[in-house]
Design a protein around this motif. Structure first.
Motif, PDB file in Angstrom:
ATOM      1  N   MET A   1       0.803  -1.221   0.000  1.00 55.63           N
ATOM      2  CA  MET A   1       0.000   0.000   0.000  1.00 55.63           C
ATOM      3  C   MET A   1       0.841   1.279   0.000  1.00 55.63           C
ATOM      4  O   MET A   1       0.455   2.267  -0.641  1.00 55.63           O
ATOM      5  N   PRO A   2       2.002   1.341   0.694  1.00 51.59           N
ATOM      6  CA  PRO A   2       2.807   2.560   0.607  1.00 51.59           C
ATOM      7  C   PRO A   2       3.286   2.870  -0.809  1.00 51.59           C
ATOM      8  O   PRO A   2       3.729   3.992  -1.074  1.00 51.59           O
ATOM      9  N   GLY A   3       3.189   1.908  -1.717  1.00 54.34           N
ATOM     10  CA  GLY A   3       3.509   2.184  -3.113  1.00 54.34           C
ATOM     11  C   GLY A   3       2.540   3.162  -3.746  1.00 54.34           C
ATOM     12  O   GLY A   3       2.848   3.780  -4.771  1.00 54.34           O
ATOM     13  N   LEU A   4       1.363   3.308  -3.145  1.00 50.40           N
ATOM     14  CA  LEU A   4       0.377   4.280  -3.601  1.00 50.40           C
ATOM     15  C   LEU A   4       0.502   5.612  -2.870  1.00 50.40           C
ATOM     16  O   LEU A   4       0.293   6.669  -3.445  1.00 50.40           O
ATOM     17  N   LYS A   5       0.812   5.543  -1.582  1.00 44.13           N
ATOM     18  CA  LYS A   5       0.967   6.766  -0.782  1.00 44.13           C
ATOM     19  C   LYS A   5       1.901   6.465   0.380  1.00 44.13           C
ATOM     20  O   LYS A   5       1.593   5.624   1.223  1.00 44.13           O
ATOM     21  N   ALA A   6       3.007   7.175   0.426  1.00 41.64           N
ATOM     22  CA  ALA A   6       4.010   6.922   1.456  1.00 41.64           C
ATOM     23  C   ALA A   6       3.675   7.628   2.762  1.00 41.64           C
ATOM     24  O   ALA A   6       3.056   8.688   2.776  1.00 41.64           O
ATOM     25  N   GLY A   7       4.115   7.021   3.839  1.00 39.70           N
ATOM     26  CA  GLY A   7       4.044   7.643   5.150  1.00 39.70           C
ATOM     27  C   GLY A   7       5.436   8.068   5.586  1.00 39.70           C
ATOM     28  O   GLY A   7       6.405   7.931   4.825  1.00 39.70           O
ATOM     29  N   PRO A   8       5.558   8.601   6.803  1.00 40.31           N
ATOM     30  CA  PRO A   8       6.878   9.019   7.288  1.00 40.31           C
ATOM     31  C   PRO A   8       7.829   7.830   7.375  1.00 40.31           C
ATOM     32  O   PRO A   8       7.421   6.703   7.666  1.00 40.31           O
ATOM     33  N   ASN A   9       9.082   8.076   7.095  1.00 37.00           N
ATOM     34  CA  ASN A   9      10.138   7.064   7.181  1.00 37.00           C
ATOM     35  C   ASN A   9       9.967   5.927   6.173  1.00 37.00           C
ATOM     36  O   ASN A   9      10.516   4.845   6.353  1.00 37.00           O
ATOM     37  N   GLN A  10       9.219   6.189   5.097  1.00 38.03           N
ATOM     38  CA  GLN A  10       8.974   5.150   4.105  1.00 38.03           C
ATOM     39  C   GLN A  10       9.467   5.530   2.706  1.00 38.03           C
ATOM     40  O   GLN A  10       9.113   4.876   1.731  1.00 38.03           O
ATOM     41  N   ALA A  11      10.290   6.555   2.598  1.00 38.78           N
ATOM     42  CA  ALA A  11      10.659   7.055   1.270  1.00 38.78           C
ATOM     43  C   ALA A  11      11.223   5.964   0.373  1.00 38.78           C
ATOM     44  O   ALA A  11      10.737   5.735  -0.743  1.00 38.78           O
ATOM     45  N   ALA A  12      12.247   5.271   0.823  1.00 37.12           N
ATOM     46  CA  ALA A  12      12.905   4.257  -0.007  1.00 37.12           C
ATOM     47  C   ALA A  12      11.988   3.066  -0.245  1.00 37.12           C
ATOM     48  O   ALA A  12      11.856   2.584  -1.377  1.00 37.12           O
ATOM     49  N   TYR A  13      11.356   2.601   0.828  1.00 36.07           N
ATOM     50  CA  TYR A  13      10.478   1.430   0.706  1.00 36.07           C
ATOM     51  C   TYR A  13       9.298   1.722  -0.213  1.00 36.07           C
ATOM     52  O   TYR A  13       8.993   0.950  -1.128  1.00 36.07           O
ATOM     53  N   ALA A  14       8.635   2.851   0.020  1.00 39.34           N
ATOM     54  CA  ALA A  14       7.457   3.192  -0.770  1.00 39.34           C
ATOM     55  C   ALA A  14       7.824   3.401  -2.239  1.00 39.34           C
ATOM     56  O   ALA A  14       7.096   2.974  -3.137  1.00 39.34           O
ATOM     57  N   ALA A  15       8.945   4.052  -2.487  1.00 36.58           N
ATOM     58  CA  ALA A  15       9.363   4.278  -3.867  1.00 36.58           C
ATOM     59  C   ALA A  15       9.643   2.959  -4.574  1.00 36.58           C
ATOM     60  O   ALA A  15       9.301   2.786  -5.751  1.00 36.58           O
ATOM     61  N   SER A  16      10.244   2.017  -3.872  1.00 34.75           N
ATOM     62  CA  SER A  16      10.546   0.726  -4.495  1.00 34.75           C
ATOM     63  C   SER A  16       9.274  -0.049  -4.800  1.00 34.75           C
ATOM     64  O   SER A  16       9.181  -0.733  -5.838  1.00 34.75           O
ATOM     65  N   LYS A  17       8.288   0.052  -3.927  1.00 40.96           N
ATOM     66  CA  LYS A  17       7.026  -0.640  -4.183  1.00 40.96           C
ATOM     67  C   LYS A  17       6.207   0.080  -5.254  1.00 40.96           C
ATOM     68  O   LYS A  17       5.473  -0.558  -6.019  1.00 40.96           O
ATOM     69  N   ALA A  18       6.334   1.403  -5.333  1.00 43.02           N
ATOM     70  CA  ALA A  18       5.705   2.129  -6.435  1.00 43.02           C
ATOM     71  C   ALA A  18       6.307   1.683  -7.760  1.00 43.02           C
ATOM     72  O   ALA A  18       5.610   1.561  -8.775  1.00 43.02           O
ATOM     73  N   ALA A  19       7.610   1.424  -7.754  1.00 38.26           N
ATOM     74  CA  ALA A  19       8.271   0.935  -8.963  1.00 38.26           C
ATOM     75  C   ALA A  19       7.710  -0.419  -9.387  1.00 38.26           C
ATOM     76  O   ALA A  19       7.556  -0.688 -10.582  1.00 38.26           O
ATOM     77  N   VAL A  20       7.400  -1.275  -8.419  1.00 34.76           N
ATOM     78  CA  VAL A  20       6.804  -2.579  -8.741  1.00 34.76           C
ATOM     79  C   VAL A  20       5.432  -2.391  -9.392  1.00 34.76           C
ATOM     80  O   VAL A  20       5.083  -3.083 -10.353  1.00 34.76           O
ATOM     81  N   ILE A  21       4.658  -1.440  -8.883  1.00 39.50           N
ATOM     82  CA  ILE A  21       3.334  -1.168  -9.467  1.00 39.50           C
ATOM     83  C   ILE A  21       3.483  -0.671 -10.899  1.00 39.50           C
ATOM     84  O   ILE A  21       2.790  -1.128 -11.808  1.00 39.50           O
ATOM     85  N   ARG A  22       4.398   0.277 -11.129  1.00 42.11           N
ATOM     86  CA  ARG A  22       4.600   0.800 -12.478  1.00 42.11           C
ATOM     87  C   ARG A  22       5.140  -0.285 -13.418  1.00 42.11           C
ATOM     88  O   ARG A  22       4.760  -0.350 -14.595  1.00 42.11           O
ATOM     89  N   LEU A  23       6.030  -1.132 -12.911  1.00 37.46           N
ATOM     90  CA  LEU A  23       6.522  -2.258 -13.698  1.00 37.46           C
ATOM     91  C   LEU A  23       5.368  -3.159 -14.123  1.00 37.46           C
ATOM     92  O   LEU A  23       5.274  -3.575 -15.283  1.00 37.46           O
ATOM     93  N   THR A  24       4.488  -3.453 -13.192  1.00 38.06           N
ATOM     94  CA  THR A  24       3.341  -4.312 -13.473  1.00 38.06           C
ATOM     95  C   THR A  24       2.470  -3.711 -14.566  1.00 38.06           C
ATOM     96  O   THR A  24       2.014  -4.408 -15.482  1.00 38.06           O
ATOM     97  N   GLU A  25       2.225  -2.407 -14.482  1.00 40.20           N
ATOM     98  CA  GLU A  25       1.413  -1.731 -15.498  1.00 40.20           C
ATOM     99  C   GLU A  25       2.073  -1.808 -16.868  1.00 40.20           C
ATOM    100  O   GLU A  25       1.415  -2.042 -17.896  1.00 40.20           O
ATOM    101  N   ALA A  26       3.390  -1.608 -16.903  1.00 43.27           N
ATOM    102  CA  ALA A  26       4.115  -1.664 -18.172  1.00 43.27           C
ATOM    103  C   ALA A  26       4.075  -3.066 -18.766  1.00 43.27           C
ATOM    104  O   ALA A  26       3.859  -3.242 -19.977  1.00 43.27           O
ATOM    105  N   LEU A  27       4.273  -4.075 -17.925  1.00 46.85           N
ATOM    106  CA  LEU A  27       4.198  -5.464 -18.386  1.00 46.85           C
ATOM    107  C   LEU A  27       2.833  -5.766 -18.985  1.00 46.85           C
ATOM    108  O   LEU A  27       2.727  -6.392 -20.052  1.00 46.85           O
ATOM    109  N   ALA A  28       1.795  -5.329 -18.293  1.00 46.66           N
ATOM    110  CA  ALA A  28       0.432  -5.587 -18.774  1.00 46.66           C
ATOM    111  C   ALA A  28       0.205  -4.961 -20.140  1.00 46.66           C
ATOM    112  O   ALA A  28      -0.375  -5.577 -21.042  1.00 46.66           O
ATOM    113  N   ALA A  29       0.691  -3.728 -20.313  1.00 47.51           N
ATOM    114  CA  ALA A  29       0.499  -3.032 -21.579  1.00 47.51           C
ATOM    115  C   ALA A  29       1.318  -3.664 -22.710  1.00 47.51           C
ATOM    116  O   ALA A  29       0.846  -3.804 -23.837  1.00 47.51           O
TER     117      ALA A  29
END
Length: 235
Positions: free
Chosen positions: A141-169
């Motif tokens: 879920m932080p891949g959609l909206k990060a909380g405090p102390n989650q910058a690196a983790y959330a960004a990496s999970k956002a990357a997984v979401i964007r990767l998934t979208e690209a694969l699907a397309a």
């Protein structure tokens, strides 16, 4: 699931990975169990029905394309193809944007995003050749909206979401779907130990996520692709 093809599960010895393995084994699916530790795979194999067809692959470097491609080649040699990839590998670190953040960023991007990208790239040739495939990654879920102390983790999970979208397309015309799961707090022994005072009644069991994944790699889920699916509700 294509009856002639196997399912690769990365992180098969972990809490979620092993739940996926048990769920699929119960349905008679051919399994390729990838995990860092061979000991965890041996333990898992001993818990599966005797009739389960499985291949254990330990020690693959999921950040390295050649290593991933070699593992996929073993799966294809054993089962004739790979019909689905379920990638449960990932890591979690928290920390503020400060002096340690760049190192944490690199770790999270490697552990969560690069591994997902590399194993996906490795399975695509055999899926495209077959004109069929299912890919499921585990984001958060932080891949959609990060909380405090989650910058690196959330960004990496956002990357997984964007990767998934690209694969699907990219793979829609090849009849390959790609989706990712956004779990809430998973009810594992490690999380209970780390958060002894937490209210666990709303946590999500690995088994419930495994059932969702089993649906997403089934023929019935052919119309679902490019999705980031929350898995945070009560069972």
């Amino acid at each position: 699931m294509n009856d002639q093809k196997a399912v690769i599960v990365t992180g098969a010895g972990g809490n979620l990975g092993s739940a996926v393995i048990r769920e699929l084994a119960g349905a008679g699916v051919k399994l390729v169990c990838m995990n860092r530790s061979s000991q965890e795979l041996e333990t898992l194999a001993g818990e599966l029905p005797a009739s389960t067809e499985f291949l254990s692959i330990a020690g693959t470097d999921l950040t390295d394309y050649a290593s991933c491609a070699a593992a996929v080649a073993r799966a294809v040699k054993r089962f004739g193809g790979v019909g689905a990839l379920v990638n449960t590998v990932g890591g979690f670190q928290m920390g503020p944007v400060g002096p340690e953040a760049p190192a944490q960023w690199d770790t999270m991007m490697t552990t969560n995003a690069r591994t997902a990208l590399t194993i996906s790239a490795a399975v695509l040739p055999t899926m495209k050749a077959a004109g069929y495939g299912r890919i499921v990654h585990v984001a958060a879920m932080p891949g959609l909206k990060a909380g405090p102390n989650q910058a690196a983790y959330a960004a990496s999970k956002a990357a997984v979401i964007r990767l998934t979208e690209a694969l699907a397309a990219e793979c829609r015309d090849d009849r390959i779907t790609a989706n990712c799961i956004l779990p809430g707090t998973i009810d594992t022994p490690e999380n209970r130990a780390a958060m002894p005072n937490a209210k666990t009644d709303a946590w999500v069991s690995p088994q419930s996520i495994a059932r969702l994944i089993a649906f997403l790699i089934s023929p019935a889920a052919a119309v679902v692709t490019g999705a980031a699916i929350p898995a945070t509700g009560r069972e």
